[in-house]
Design an enzyme around this catalytic site. Structure first.
Site, short mmCIF file in Angstrom:
data_model
loop_
_atom_site.label_atom_id
_atom_site.label_comp_id
_atom_site.label_asym_id
_atom_site.label_seq_id
_atom_site.Cartn_x
_atom_site.Cartn_y
_atom_site.Cartn_z
N GLY A 218 5.40 -54.02 17.73
CA GLY A 218 5.49 -52.63 17.27
C GLY A 218 5.74 -52.48 15.79
N HIS B 108 11.66 -55.86 7.34
CA HIS B 108 12.87 -55.04 7.43
C HIS B 108 13.66 -55.43 8.66
CE1 HIS B 108 9.38 -52.96 9.16
NE2 HIS B 108 10.20 -52.49 10.08
P1 AMP Z 1 8.85 -51.05 12.47
O1 AMP Z 1 8.18 -50.26 13.55
O2 AMP Z 1 9.72 -52.17 12.97
O3 AMP Z 1 7.84 -51.53 11.43
O4 AMP Z 1 9.85 -50.06 11.75
C1 AMP Z 1 9.48 -49.25 10.68
C2 AMP Z 1 10.60 -48.26 10.50
O5 AMP Z 1 10.51 -47.71 9.22
C3 AMP Z 1 10.57 -47.11 11.50
O6 AMP Z 1 11.80 -47.08 12.22
C4 AMP Z 1 10.41 -45.87 10.61
O7 AMP Z 1 11.14 -44.76 11.09
C5 AMP Z 1 10.94 -46.36 9.29
N1 AMP Z 1 10.43 -45.71 8.10
C6 AMP Z 1 9.14 -45.52 7.74
N2 AMP Z 1 9.05 -44.94 6.53
C7 AMP Z 1 10.33 -44.78 6.10
C8 AMP Z 1 10.91 -44.24 4.92
N3 AMP Z 1 10.17 -43.74 3.92
N4 AMP Z 1 12.27 -44.22 4.83
C9 AMP Z 1 13.03 -44.70 5.82
N5 AMP Z 1 12.54 -45.24 6.96
C10 AMP Z 1 11.21 -45.26 7.10
#
Ligand code: AMP
Length: 115
Positions: A94, A101
């Protein structure tokens, strides 16, 4: 995705806003925009790497350790009674943002196993 287009690189460079929780020389922690728990913080390396595997092969053990240590610090400060650190790599897991991160989740009882 290169560094100039990467949304998390833009947060590192302060080109777009984020609710920062911590900033160190080689890592930044900020609140997730779409939180899945009362505390949901993302901990990222300052240098661009698409995922954990890439970062692990490029970064020094010191950088890798610092990233994990920052996640632990954020987690413990948010909730001494427990927290979870999650890393998604690849589409099956996902992953939607292709800059490594660590999700730090806390503030409620977390089900196991994750879906
Ligand atoms: P993943 O699905 O593990 O790649 O997680 C990506 C995460 O990044 C998701 O939980 C999103 O809500 C978060 N996300 C995306 N863009 C931003 C942003 N500009 N600031 C903070 N969180 C973000």
């Amino acid at each position: 995705m290169n560094e100039s287009d990467c949304i998390f690189c833009k947060i590192v460079r302060k080109e777009i806003p984020a609710r920062e929780v911590a900033r160190e020389a080689d890592a930044v922690a900020f609140s997730d925009l779409n939180p899945k728990a009362p505390t949901h913080v993302l901990v990222i390396p300052a240098r661009h790497a698409a995922n954990l595997g890439d970062f692990a092969s490029q970064a020094s053990p010191h950088e890798l350790g610092n990233l994990l240590a920052l996640a632990a610090k954020v987690g413990r400060e948010a909730s001494p009674s427990g927290y979870r650190v999650v890393i998604n790599e690849g589409l099956d897991a996902g992953q939607s943002v292709f800059h490594l991160h660590l999700h730090v989740l806390a503030g409620r009882a977390l089900a196991w196993p994750p879906g």
